[in-house]
Scaffold this motif. Structure first.
Motif, PDB file in Angstrom:
ATOM      1  N   HIS A 409       0.842  -1.204   0.000  1.00 28.25           N
ATOM      2  CA  HIS A 409       0.000   0.000   0.000  1.00 28.25           C
ATOM      3  C   HIS A 409       0.876   1.252   0.000  1.00 28.25           C
ATOM      4  O   HIS A 409       1.728   1.401   0.877  1.00 28.25           O
ATOM      5  CB  HIS A 409      -0.898   0.046   1.245  1.00 28.25           C
ATOM      6  N   CYS A 467      -4.272   5.360   1.977  1.00 19.44           N
ATOM      7  CA  CYS A 467      -3.626   4.556   0.940  1.00 19.44           C
ATOM      8  C   CYS A 467      -3.901   5.233  -0.394  1.00 19.44           C
ATOM      9  O   CYS A 467      -5.022   5.626  -0.678  1.00 19.44           O
ATOM     10  CB  CYS A 467      -4.199   3.147   0.940  1.00 19.44           C
ATOM     11  N   LEU A 469      -3.798   3.779  -3.304  1.00 15.58           N
ATOM     12  CA  LEU A 469      -4.513   2.954  -4.275  1.00 15.58           C
ATOM     13  C   LEU A 469      -5.937   3.496  -4.194  1.00 15.58           C
ATOM     14  O   LEU A 469      -6.574   3.441  -3.138  1.00 15.58           O
ATOM     15  CB  LEU A 469      -4.459   1.474  -3.908  1.00 15.58           C
ATOM     16  N   HIS A 472      -8.849   1.668  -2.701  1.00 18.47           N
ATOM     17  CA  HIS A 472      -8.698   1.463  -1.256  1.00 18.47           C
ATOM     18  C   HIS A 472      -9.098   2.723  -0.497  1.00 18.47           C
ATOM     19  O   HIS A 472      -9.809   2.664   0.503  1.00 18.47           O
ATOM     20  CB  HIS A 472      -7.254   1.098  -0.901  1.00 18.47           C
ATOM     21  N   MET A 477      -9.905   3.247   3.347  1.00 19.82           N
ATOM     22  CA  MET A 477      -8.565   3.089   3.904  1.00 19.82           C
ATOM     23  C   MET A 477      -7.925   4.474   4.051  1.00 19.82           C
ATOM     24  O   MET A 477      -6.948   4.823   3.392  1.00 19.82           O
ATOM     25  CB  MET A 477      -7.719   2.193   2.991  1.00 19.82           C
TER      26      MET A 477
HETATM   27 CU    CU Z   1      -4.108   0.165  -0.125  1.00 13.77          CU
END
Ligand code: CU
Ligand code: C2O
Length: 572
Positions: A409, A467, A469, A472, A477
């Protein structure tokens, strides 16, 4: 054996795929986003269409255009105003990734821009010369809005950078390189969170080439992809020189033949083309060199993998990102690479006030959850109305990010630049030395950084850490923090503690001070977006009684005579 077969299959599919994409679109000159200079910027967020394949119009989003956004040129110390108008038929936000600005100017989820509205943050540019970027950031729409095309580069210039002999003519010897992969459904509509991002583009140009002069050339590389990491290098295996990380120039240039770039990260490199006039080669992704766990590698996860992941021919593959054709040098060409750059002075570990730990972990137990999520940070998911960390202004802190999942991550924090001090027990690699705001944390590993939370305090409006991403982030997240100036907080000392009761409140909440208050003192209630709300209250001796009936569920901040007093939650 199985591995060998898989590799063979992979090589064949990769080959076929590359033939197919080559026919899909012949080479095009690399688009160079227009450069805008301040102090006032007019940014129109709008819908449009883009042809990724000849004759096929795909709906996209852009700023002042159909896709991507102009490059913003800022000067350190300059006072700027950015007018962001939302012409989409949905709300958006605009975050200045990497810039050190007040929380209310940061463009996180709490600064939503309604359809038709204009958001106009004004601030002084405080960052060092470097490459930053801007993109939407809110309401679970980050991945979709970035994937549809809203992303732009920010170039900051300053005196220290100007004093160095570096290429700095935008589009001539200094080029923006925004690397992205995108995923499309059968109707060529951009889709997200599929792991089927099979189309590679730079500056939204598919199969691009760049004519670059035979001299030292600067590439500002941004990984603007939703989830894919790249290991960049060149097809002729020449070395190049890294001069900047996320937050600006390094102390010493670093010569290498490979650099890893996770989503959100930037790097600036110099390539020496002095002797290469007439030659052609490619900026490559060496995906075969990415270790397990990083999206972009051949494999992700040991016990489970991501649905659709193994079918994506880009994973574990080496492919061209940008062909470079070397042309005649320009006049006044830069032909040498400096041997030292700027002073980089990280904080002293003996001055640390607080250490915090951030656990990256799955929210549900199960092998698939270790790679697919949903993920949280410190076992909670993002909540607009909760502030996860409260940080005293001017704190120097060490944050340790521990990854308890089987996927890597990229951890990003707003407001600050940090300096890495530990990568799973080892010293940071040379390429990781310098100012950073994103760090890729490998599966089951930890990284630590040191940073300082300075200049901007606001007890109400939070900054984000998350994170990078993007799905995510959208799935939760992410956490939030406020930076609070202890000197502006009344009575919040140990023996003078103010506790709202009952908290969470239903109906009436009482805040007791151990000083006698006059009934004419003013109480103000703000929501997390910093809006002042009208409520009824009364003051009797040392007790403040607030009627919360008119307040929707959420987190609120109370100010007494303009000073931050306390926070409370309404939950009906
Ligand atoms: Cu992530
Ligand atoms: Cu590039 Cu919080 O984002």
């Amino acid at each position: 054996m199985i591995h060998e077969l898989k590799k063979m299959k992979q090589t064949i599919t990769t080959f076929l795929f590359m033939v197919v994409t080559a026919y899909a679109k012949s080479q095009s000159p690399l688009a160079i986003p227009p450069l805008l200079e301040g102090p006032v910027f007019d940014l129109q967020v709008q819908a449009g269409t883009t042809q990724f394949w000849p004759g096929i119009n795909t709906p996209t989003y852009g700023v002042n255009g159909n896709i991507l956004a102009p490059t913003l040129l800022l000067h350190k110390g300059e006072e700027v105003e950015l007018n962001v108008t939302n012409n989409l038929s949905t709300s958006t936000t605009m975050h200045w990734h990497g810039l050190h600005v007040a929380a209310a100017n940061d463009g996180g989820p709490h600064q939503s821009i309604a359809e038709g509205a204009t958001w106009s943050p004004q601030f002084t540019v405080m960052n060092n010369a470097g490459t930053y970027w801007y993109h939407p950031h809110g309401e679970n729409k980050t991945d979709l809005q970035v994937s549809k095309g809203i992303a732009g580069m920010i170039i900051v210039k300053d005196d220290a950078e100007a004093a160095l002999e570096l290429p700095r003519s935008y589009g001539l010897d200094d080029f923006p390189v925004v690397i992205q992969t995108k995923s499309f459904d059968v109707l060529h509509q951009i889709q997200i969170a599929t792991h089927a991002d099979t189309l590679v583009m730079v500056n939204a140009t598919v199969n691009p080439y760049l004519d670059a002069p035979a001299q030292v050339v600067r590439l500002r590389v941004l990984n603007g992809s939703s989830e894919r990491s790249f290991k960049i290098g060149f097809s002729n295996n020449m070395t190049f020189t890294q001069i900047a990380t996320d937050g600006g120039l390094k102390a010493t240039p670093y010569e290498t033949s490979r650099l890893m770039l996770a989503p959100g990260e930037r790097t600036e490199i110099l390539i020496n083309l002095n002797e290469l006039q007439g030659e052609s080669f490619s900026l490559m992704n060496f995906g075969s060199e990415l270790p397990n766990g990083i999206i972009g590698a051949q494999t992700v996860g040991t016990m489970a993998t991501l649905p659709g992941y193994d079918e994506n021919p880009l994973n574990g593959a080496n492919f061209s990102l940008l062909q470079i054709n070397v042309t005649a040098p320009t006049t006044n060409a830069i032909t040498t690479i400096p041997s030292s750059l700027v002073e980089v002075l990280p904080w002293n570990q003996s001055d640390v006030n607080v250490e915090r730990t951030m656990l990256l972990s799955p929210m549900e137990m199960g092998m698939a959850n270790m790679v697919e999520g949903p993920f949280g940070i410190n076992n909670v998911q993002f909540n607009m109305d909760v502030v996860n960390e409260i940080i005293p202004l001017n704190n120097i802190e060490i944050w340790t990010i521990t990854n308890q999942t089987q996927i890597a991550h990229p951890f990003h924090i707003h407001d600050v630049q940090f300096y890495l001090i530990d990568i799973n027990g080892a010293s940071p690699l040379p390429e990781q030395q310098g100012w950073k705001d994103v760090v890729l944390v490998m599966p089951m590993q930890s990284v630590s950084f040191i940073t300082k939370f300075e200049h901007f305090a606001d007890p109400i409006t939070p900054y984000m850490y998350h994170c990078h991403l993007l799905h995510h982030e959208d799935e939760g997240m992410m956490g939030s923090f406020t930076v609070v100036d202890p000197n502006s907080i009344t009575n919040l000392t140990e023996d003078n503690l103010i506790l709202p009761f009952p908290n969470p409140a239903q109906g009436v909440i009482n805040i007791t001070s151990n000083q006698r208050l006059s009934p004419s003192e003013t109480i103000e209630i703000y929501n997390t977006e910093g809006k002042l709300l009208m409520v009824e209250y009364s003051i009797l001796e040392n007790n403040i009684e607030i009627n919360t009936d008119a307040l929707p569920n959420g987190c609120y901040a109370t100010k007494l005579n303009g000073k931050f007093l306390t926070r409370f939650i309404v939950q009906k």
